[in-house]
Design a protein around this motif. Sequence first.
Motif, PDB file in Angstrom:
ATOM      1  N   ALA A  15       0.825  -1.211   0.000  1.00 22.92           N
ATOM      2  CA  ALA A  15       0.000   0.000   0.000  1.00 22.92           C
ATOM      3  C   ALA A  15       0.857   1.258   0.000  1.00 22.92           C
ATOM      4  N   THR A  16       1.918   1.263   0.804  1.00 16.75           N
ATOM      5  CA  THR A  16       2.861   2.383   0.832  1.00 16.75           C
ATOM      6  C   THR A  16       4.268   1.837   0.943  1.00 16.75           C
ATOM      7  N   ARG A  33       2.484   5.288  -3.133  1.00 18.89           N
ATOM      8  CA  ARG A  33       1.258   5.045  -2.381  1.00 18.89           C
ATOM      9  C   ARG A  33       0.202   4.453  -3.304  1.00 18.89           C
ATOM     10  N   SER A  34      -0.445   3.404  -2.825  1.00 17.98           N
ATOM     11  CA  SER A  34      -1.553   2.805  -3.554  1.00 17.98           C
ATOM     12  C   SER A  34      -2.842   3.488  -3.117  1.00 17.98           C
ATOM     13  N   ASN A  35      -3.639   3.945  -4.096  1.00 16.82           N
ATOM     14  CA  ASN A  35      -4.881   4.648  -3.803  1.00 16.82           C
ATOM     15  C   ASN A  35      -6.031   3.937  -4.507  1.00 16.82           C
ATOM     16  N   PRO A  36      -7.042   3.472  -3.751  1.00 14.61           N
ATOM     17  CA  PRO A  36      -8.161   2.750  -4.364  1.00 14.61           C
ATOM     18  C   PRO A  36      -8.888   3.559  -5.437  1.00 14.61           C
ATOM     19  N   ARG A  37      -8.820   4.889  -5.360  1.00 10.65           N
ATOM     20  CA  ARG A  37      -9.513   5.731  -6.331  1.00 10.65           C
ATOM     21  C   ARG A  37      -8.668   6.030  -7.568  1.00 10.65           C
ATOM     22  N   ALA A  38      -7.388   5.664  -7.529  1.00  9.91           N
ATOM     23  CA  ALA A  38      -6.504   5.945  -8.666  1.00  9.91           C
ATOM     24  C   ALA A  38      -6.805   5.000  -9.821  1.00  9.91           C
ATOM     25  N   LEU A  43       3.035  10.718 -11.107  1.00  7.48           N
ATOM     26  CA  LEU A  43       4.346  10.953 -10.512  1.00  7.48           C
ATOM     27  C   LEU A  43       4.505  12.449 -10.289  1.00  7.48           C
ATOM     28  N   ARG A  44       4.861  12.820  -9.067  1.00  8.01           N
ATOM     29  CA  ARG A  44       4.982  14.236  -8.715  1.00  8.01           C
ATOM     30  C   ARG A  44       6.319  14.500  -8.050  1.00  8.01           C
ATOM     31  N   LYS A  53       7.000  11.582  -5.413  1.00  9.01           N
ATOM     32  CA  LYS A  53       5.828  10.925  -4.851  1.00  9.01           C
ATOM     33  C   LYS A  53       5.024  10.316  -5.991  1.00  9.01           C
ATOM     34  N   MET A  54       4.769   9.023  -5.899  1.00 16.22           N
ATOM     35  CA  MET A  54       4.033   8.305  -6.938  1.00 16.22           C
ATOM     36  C   MET A  54       2.751   7.737  -6.352  1.00 16.22           C
ATOM     37  N   THR A  55       1.639   7.903  -7.063  1.00 18.12           N
ATOM     38  CA  THR A  55       0.356   7.315  -6.686  1.00 18.12           C
ATOM     39  C   THR A  55      -0.011   6.281  -7.748  1.00 18.12           C
ATOM     40  N   VAL A  56      -0.388   5.078  -7.286  1.00 15.61           N
ATOM     41  CA  VAL A  56      -0.668   3.987  -8.220  1.00 15.61           C
ATOM     42  C   VAL A  56      -2.007   3.340  -7.882  1.00 15.61           C
ATOM     43  N   PRO A  57      -2.663   2.721  -8.874  1.00 15.66           N
ATOM     44  CA  PRO A  57      -3.883   1.958  -8.592  1.00 15.66           C
ATOM     45  C   PRO A  57      -3.555   0.750  -7.723  1.00 15.66           C
ATOM     46  N   PRO A  58      -4.492   0.261  -6.945  1.00 17.59           N
ATOM     47  CA  PRO A  58      -4.228  -0.915  -6.093  1.00 17.59           C
ATOM     48  C   PRO A  58      -3.897  -2.140  -6.930  1.00 17.59           C
ATOM     49  N   GLY A  59      -2.996  -2.965  -6.418  1.00 18.09           N
ATOM     50  CA  GLY A  59      -2.658  -4.214  -7.086  1.00 18.09           C
ATOM     51  C   GLY A  59      -1.630  -4.083  -8.194  1.00 18.09           C
ATOM     52  N   LEU A  60      -1.107  -2.878  -8.405  1.00 21.28           N
ATOM     53  CA  LEU A  60      -0.127  -2.691  -9.473  1.00 21.28           C
ATOM     54  C   LEU A  60       1.175  -3.416  -9.115  1.00 21.28           C
ATOM     55  N   ARG A  61       1.748  -4.092 -10.090  1.00 21.25           N
ATOM     56  CA  ARG A  61       2.966  -4.862  -9.834  1.00 21.25           C
ATOM     57  C   ARG A  61       4.214  -3.992  -9.954  1.00 21.25           C
TER      58      ARG A  61
END
Length: 251
Positions: A15-16, A33-38, A43-44, A53-61
């Motif tokens: 998740a993080t 960070r994994s975000n359920p809404r992503a 990438l920021r 800081k990277m935000t990814v959808p859940p379950g991303l490999r």
Amino acid sequence: MFSFLQKTARAKAPATSSRLLAVSGREMPLVIRSNPRATRITLRIEPGGRGLKMTVPPGLREREIADFLERHRGWLEVKLAKFSSDTRLSDGGEVLLRGVPHRIIHSGRLRGLTEAIDSEMGPVLSVSGMEEHLGRRIGDFLKKEARRDLEVLVAGHAKAVGRPYKSLTMKDTRSRWGSCSWDGALSFSWRIVMAPPPVIDYLAAHEVAHLREMNHGPAFWALCRDLCPHMETAKTWLKRNGTKLHAIDFD
């Protein structure tokens, strides 16, 4: 070139997670960070270019994360090239105080105050203590100067809007320059004291305006402009130069 400084795996990303990413010879902290809404990867670059800081959808490999970073290698290198890799303060270097560059002079004295002085060579910041503590002592000096300026400015603007404030706190925030809570507690990034006085005044006016308007609607901006007629110029300066102030390392 850049690469992970740790081996990627086929497992799903947690998740993080945090790691170091090597970008053109620089080691950059990367938080994922994994975000359920992503629905996609974002990438920021953190303010001041101090991290990623990277935000990814859940379950991303992990492999998908590594592929994304590789595809955006050029973009990262171009963006990070705007930030100096050496942001530490040193004897003979410069630091801004109210928009004016001051040459840093290590006095060599173990005790004494940090002082801003007008000398024959121009504005100087004389710093005592051990040289390895130079950055910290300069940071402490700037915090005191910022509080002194902001206490005067906030008091004046609060009187103008007819609203009291509860407290005034100095912080070293990266995501915002100031804040105003529902109960009137104001906080400011002390780094603002490196900006020119009109910019410091704008920040004070901005947060005080929230004592009456807890939003960023038309009424808020009208009040802010009444308090600070040079608002637009100050906002432009902060937008262009704010990340440079955040990048300076006082530790």
